[in-house]
Design a protein around this motif. Structure first.
Motif, PDB file in Angstrom:
ATOM      1  N   ARG A   6       0.876  -1.179   0.000  1.00  0.00           N
ATOM      2  CA  ARG A   6       0.000   0.000   0.000  1.00  0.00           C
ATOM      3  C   ARG A   6       0.906   1.219   0.000  1.00  0.00           C
ATOM      4  O   ARG A   6       2.008   1.162   0.545  1.00  0.00           O
ATOM      5  CB  ARG A   6      -0.878   0.068   1.276  1.00  0.00           C
ATOM      6  CG  ARG A   6      -1.918  -1.030   1.467  1.00  0.00           C
ATOM      7  CD  ARG A   6      -2.869  -1.245   0.317  1.00  0.00           C
ATOM      8  NE  ARG A   6      -3.517  -0.057  -0.223  1.00  0.00           N
ATOM      9  CZ  ARG A   6      -4.677   0.444   0.197  1.00  0.00           C
ATOM     10  NH1 ARG A   6      -5.342  -0.143   1.173  1.00  0.00           N
ATOM     11  NH2 ARG A   6      -5.195   1.521  -0.366  1.00  0.00           N
ATOM     12  N   MET A   7       0.437   2.306  -0.573  1.00  0.00           N
ATOM     13  CA  MET A   7       1.243   3.523  -0.523  1.00  0.00           C
ATOM     14  C   MET A   7       1.230   4.082   0.900  1.00  0.00           C
ATOM     15  O   MET A   7       0.169   4.178   1.519  1.00  0.00           O
ATOM     16  CB  MET A   7       0.692   4.566  -1.487  1.00  0.00           C
ATOM     17  CG  MET A   7       0.718   4.147  -2.949  1.00  0.00           C
ATOM     18  SD  MET A   7       2.372   3.818  -3.592  1.00  0.00           S
ATOM     19  CE  MET A   7       1.964   3.588  -5.345  1.00  0.00           C
ATOM     20  N   ARG A   9       2.108   7.315   3.261  1.00  0.00           N
ATOM     21  CA  ARG A   9       2.314   8.766   3.100  1.00  0.00           C
ATOM     22  C   ARG A   9       2.687   9.450   4.392  1.00  0.00           C
ATOM     23  O   ARG A   9       2.743  10.664   4.450  1.00  0.00           O
ATOM     24  CB  ARG A   9       1.053   9.399   2.504  1.00  0.00           C
ATOM     25  CG  ARG A   9       0.677   8.807   1.151  1.00  0.00           C
ATOM     26  CD  ARG A   9      -0.558   9.452   0.572  1.00  0.00           C
ATOM     27  NE  ARG A   9      -0.884   8.913  -0.741  1.00  0.00           N
ATOM     28  CZ  ARG A   9      -1.587   7.804  -0.963  1.00  0.00           C
ATOM     29  NH1 ARG A   9      -2.028   7.089   0.068  1.00  0.00           N
ATOM     30  NH2 ARG A   9      -1.834   7.391  -2.194  1.00  0.00           N
ATOM     31  N   ARG A 185     -11.151  -0.936  -4.061  1.00  0.00           N
ATOM     32  CA  ARG A 185     -10.326  -1.607  -5.064  1.00  0.00           C
ATOM     33  C   ARG A 185     -11.245  -2.405  -5.989  1.00  0.00           C
ATOM     34  O   ARG A 185     -12.127  -3.136  -5.516  1.00  0.00           O
ATOM     35  CB  ARG A 185      -9.330  -2.539  -4.372  1.00  0.00           C
ATOM     36  CG  ARG A 185      -8.277  -3.089  -5.312  1.00  0.00           C
ATOM     37  CD  ARG A 185      -7.208  -3.863  -4.557  1.00  0.00           C
ATOM     38  NE  ARG A 185      -6.456  -3.030  -3.624  1.00  0.00           N
ATOM     39  CZ  ARG A 185      -5.457  -2.194  -3.965  1.00  0.00           C
ATOM     40  NH1 ARG A 185      -5.093  -2.101  -5.223  1.00  0.00           N
ATOM     41  NH2 ARG A 185      -4.844  -1.476  -3.059  1.00  0.00           N
TER      42      ARG A 185
HETATM   43  C1  LIG Z   1       0.998   6.779 -11.700  1.00  0.00           C
HETATM   44  C2  LIG Z   1       0.644   7.003 -10.243  1.00  0.00           C
HETATM   45  C3  LIG Z   1       0.619   8.289  -9.741  1.00  0.00           C
HETATM   46  C4  LIG Z   1       0.309   8.511  -8.397  1.00  0.00           C
HETATM   47  N1  LIG Z   1       0.380   9.789  -7.912  1.00  0.00           N
HETATM   48  C5  LIG Z   1       0.192   9.988  -6.592  1.00  0.00           C
HETATM   49  C6  LIG Z   1       0.369  11.296  -6.050  1.00  0.00           C
HETATM   50  O1  LIG Z   1       0.722  12.253  -6.751  1.00  0.00           O
HETATM   51  N2  LIG Z   1       0.185  11.450  -4.706  1.00  0.00           N
HETATM   52  C7  LIG Z   1      -0.151  10.401  -3.896  1.00  0.00           C
HETATM   53  O2  LIG Z   1      -0.282  10.611  -2.702  1.00  0.00           O
HETATM   54  N3  LIG Z   1      -0.329   9.144  -4.398  1.00  0.00           N
HETATM   55  C8  LIG Z   1      -0.162   8.921  -5.713  1.00  0.00           C
HETATM   56  N4  LIG Z   1      -0.303   7.652  -6.224  1.00  0.00           N
HETATM   57  C9  LIG Z   1      -0.729   6.550  -5.340  1.00  0.00           C
HETATM   58  C10 LIG Z   1      -2.199   6.164  -5.578  1.00  0.00           C
HETATM   59  O3  LIG Z   1      -3.035   7.140  -5.003  1.00  0.00           O
HETATM   60  C11 LIG Z   1      -2.436   4.788  -4.953  1.00  0.00           C
HETATM   61  O4  LIG Z   1      -1.642   3.837  -5.615  1.00  0.00           O
HETATM   62  C12 LIG Z   1      -3.922   4.370  -5.035  1.00  0.00           C
HETATM   63  O5  LIG Z   1      -4.729   5.240  -4.272  1.00  0.00           O
HETATM   64  C13 LIG Z   1      -4.129   2.939  -4.553  1.00  0.00           C
HETATM   65  O6  LIG Z   1      -3.658   2.776  -3.238  1.00  0.00           O
HETATM   66  P1  LIG Z   1      -2.520   1.712  -2.868  1.00  0.00           P
HETATM   67  O7  LIG Z   1      -1.371   1.906  -3.814  1.00  0.00           O
HETATM   68  O8  LIG Z   1      -2.140   2.053  -1.439  1.00  0.00           O
HETATM   69  O9  LIG Z   1      -3.103   0.346  -3.011  1.00  0.00           O
HETATM   70  C14 LIG Z   1       0.005   7.423  -7.555  1.00  0.00           C
HETATM   71  C15 LIG Z   1       0.026   6.117  -8.066  1.00  0.00           C
HETATM   72  C16 LIG Z   1       0.370   5.909  -9.391  1.00  0.00           C
HETATM   73  C17 LIG Z   1       0.424   4.485  -9.910  1.00  0.00           C
END
Ligand SMILES: Cc1cc2nc3c(=O)[nH]c(=O)nc-3n(C[C@H](O)[C@H](O)[C@H](O)COP(=O)(O)O)c2cc1C
Length: 201
Positions: A6-7, A9, A185
């Protein structure tokens, strides 16, 4: 491990072992690439001053006075990796005799493989963070900030950042979820078309 990614932050200020960052980058270069072009590069920022310079260059000045939760959580990450794509490496590679696209016509490309490959390498970095028990987040650099970013780090014009990755130890408190967190999702059933468009997976 794929399901655990998961991302992240929001980080705390514990340092990241440089050997772990080495492994992330070693994994990144195992990504597949079209024609084995490997037209990628990675700017590794793991010195506090460099990381600060990254944020100064890529975020508008007003965001420092009234810092968003997003920026406040992200800028604590002790490591930022910026994956960069080099389109020319692909045009050059595909102009070689075994490919034969000597006109270097971009219209030939079914998709911008330079971005795809650098994205695949990025995912390996994100997955390595999971393996190492760390948090990571891929995010975009605003287009109007790319010039300043290049200047701050001496990045040549033939290399384009596709975004950036923060890496660090996740904070105990995960912070306020972003706007995208409300989205569910999509399941494989919803997005897979078996045999024909509309066919059930
Ligand atoms: C091409 C791309 C650009 C993204 N840009 C941002 C961003 O600018 N800021 C951010 O906080 N997350 C960003 N994300 C993360 C997405 O928000 C995140 O992958 C999505 O909400 C799904 O959550 P998860 O990756 O935790 O499963 C980005 C993801 C991708 C693949």
């Amino acid at each position: 491990m794929v399901r655990r990614r998961r991302m992240v932050r929001k980080y705390d200020d514990r340092p990241v072992d440089p050997a772990v960052v080495d492994r992330m980058l070693e994994h990144a270069v195992h990504a597949p690439s079209a024609g084995f072009s490997q037209g990628w590069a990675f700017l590794r920022l793991d010195d506090r001053q460099d990381v600060e310079r990254f944020w100064q260059a890529t975020t508008p000045e007003e965001s420092w006075t009234s810092m968003s939760d997003w920026l406040a959580g992200m800028r604590i990450a002790p490591v930022v990796i910026v994956p960069l794509a080099c389109k020319d490496a692909y045009l050059d590679r595909y102009a070689e005799p075994d490919k034969g696209w000597t006109d270097r016509d971009e219209g030939r490309w079914p998709a911008p493989y330079w971005h795809i490959d650098t994205g695949m390498a990025t995912l390996l970095i994100l997955q390595t963070a999971v393996d190492e028990g760390l948090g990571a987040c891929f995010f975009g650099i605003p287009p109007e900030r790319i010039g300043g970013f290049r200047e701050a780090f001496g990045v040549p014009s033939d290399h384009t950042p596709i975004g950036a990755i923060t890496i660090g130890h996740r904070a105990q408190d995960p912070g306020t979820p972003g706007s995208a967190a409300r989205r569910a999702r999509r399941t494989a059933d919803e997005v897979v078309h078996r045999g024909r468009w509309g066919g059930k997976g």
